[in-house]
Design an enzyme around this catalytic site. Structure first.
Site, PDB file in Angstrom:
ATOM      1  N   ASP A 163       0.836  -1.203   0.000  1.00 56.18           N
ATOM      2  CA  ASP A 163       0.000   0.000   0.000  1.00 56.18           C
ATOM      3  C   ASP A 163       0.873   1.256   0.000  1.00 56.18           C
ATOM      4  O   ASP A 163       2.097   1.165  -0.155  1.00 56.18           O
ATOM      5  CB  ASP A 163      -0.960  -0.023   1.201  1.00 56.18           C
ATOM      6  CG  ASP A 163      -0.240  -0.066   2.541  1.00 56.18           C
ATOM      7  OD1 ASP A 163       0.962   0.275   2.612  1.00 56.18           O
ATOM      8  OD2 ASP A 163      -0.889  -0.429   3.536  1.00 56.18           O
ATOM      9  N   GLN A 164       0.276   2.419   0.213  1.00 56.43           N
ATOM     10  CA  GLN A 164       1.023   3.675   0.177  1.00 56.43           C
ATOM     11  C   GLN A 164       2.041   3.784   1.305  1.00 56.43           C
ATOM     12  O   GLN A 164       2.958   4.596   1.237  1.00 56.43           O
ATOM     13  CB  GLN A 164       0.071   4.865   0.226  1.00 56.43           C
ATOM     14  CG  GLN A 164      -0.708   5.033  -1.060  1.00 56.43           C
ATOM     15  CD  GLN A 164      -1.595   6.265  -1.029  1.00 56.43           C
ATOM     16  OE1 GLN A 164      -1.822   6.847   0.021  1.00 56.43           O
ATOM     17  NE2 GLN A 164      -2.098   6.654  -2.180  1.00 56.43           N
TER      18      GLN A 164
END
Length: 139
Positions: A16-17
């Site tokens: 994810d980020q």
């Protein structure tokens, strides 16, 4: 107890980020572990599906203990935790390459007819498979 091991190379797309593995991807790895266990026990899920039987997950429990990141390898360990004529509970642990326990989980699976989703007895329909699981659980 027989414990199967599956190594998964963590891909960038699975993060994810924050740069850690997105939580839902672990569920996919649990399936890879289940498949590895079934194969190692000499059984065939494909054959079961060809006979019109599927094994959906009825319950999923996951405990996230340590983040995993792109570039690492995940070691998925899978075993038969519990078994009765209608349900199988699989146990899982996922480790990083340093041996740190990152995930613990279990899934409860049942057998159903593919066309109706009506439950069937695992022990009655697949007695040989059931016996293999009994032995794998006891070891």
């Amino acid at each position: 107890m027989h414990i199967a091991e599956k190594i998964v190379e963590i891909r960038y797309a699975e993060t994810d980020q924050m740069g850690v593995v997105y939580h839902a991807n672990y569920v996919i790895w649990l399936e890879l572990g289940r498949t590895q266990l079934i194969d190692e026990l000499g059984l065939s899920y494909v054959q079961m599906e060809e006979e019109g039987i599927v094994s959906p997950v009825l319950d999923l429990q996951v405990q996230y203990r340590k983040a995993m990141r792109y570039g690492e390898k995940a070691i998925v360990k899978t075993w038969v935790e519990a078994l009765n004529p209608l349900r199988v509970v699989y146990g899982y642990e996922i480790y990083n390459e340093q041996g740190d326990l990152c995930i613990t989980a279990n899934t409860t699976n049942i057998l159903v007819k593919k066309d109706t989703f009506r439950p069937v007895s695992f022990k009655k329909l697949y007695p040989e498979w059931y016996e293999v699981y009994e032995q794998a659980k006891k070891q």
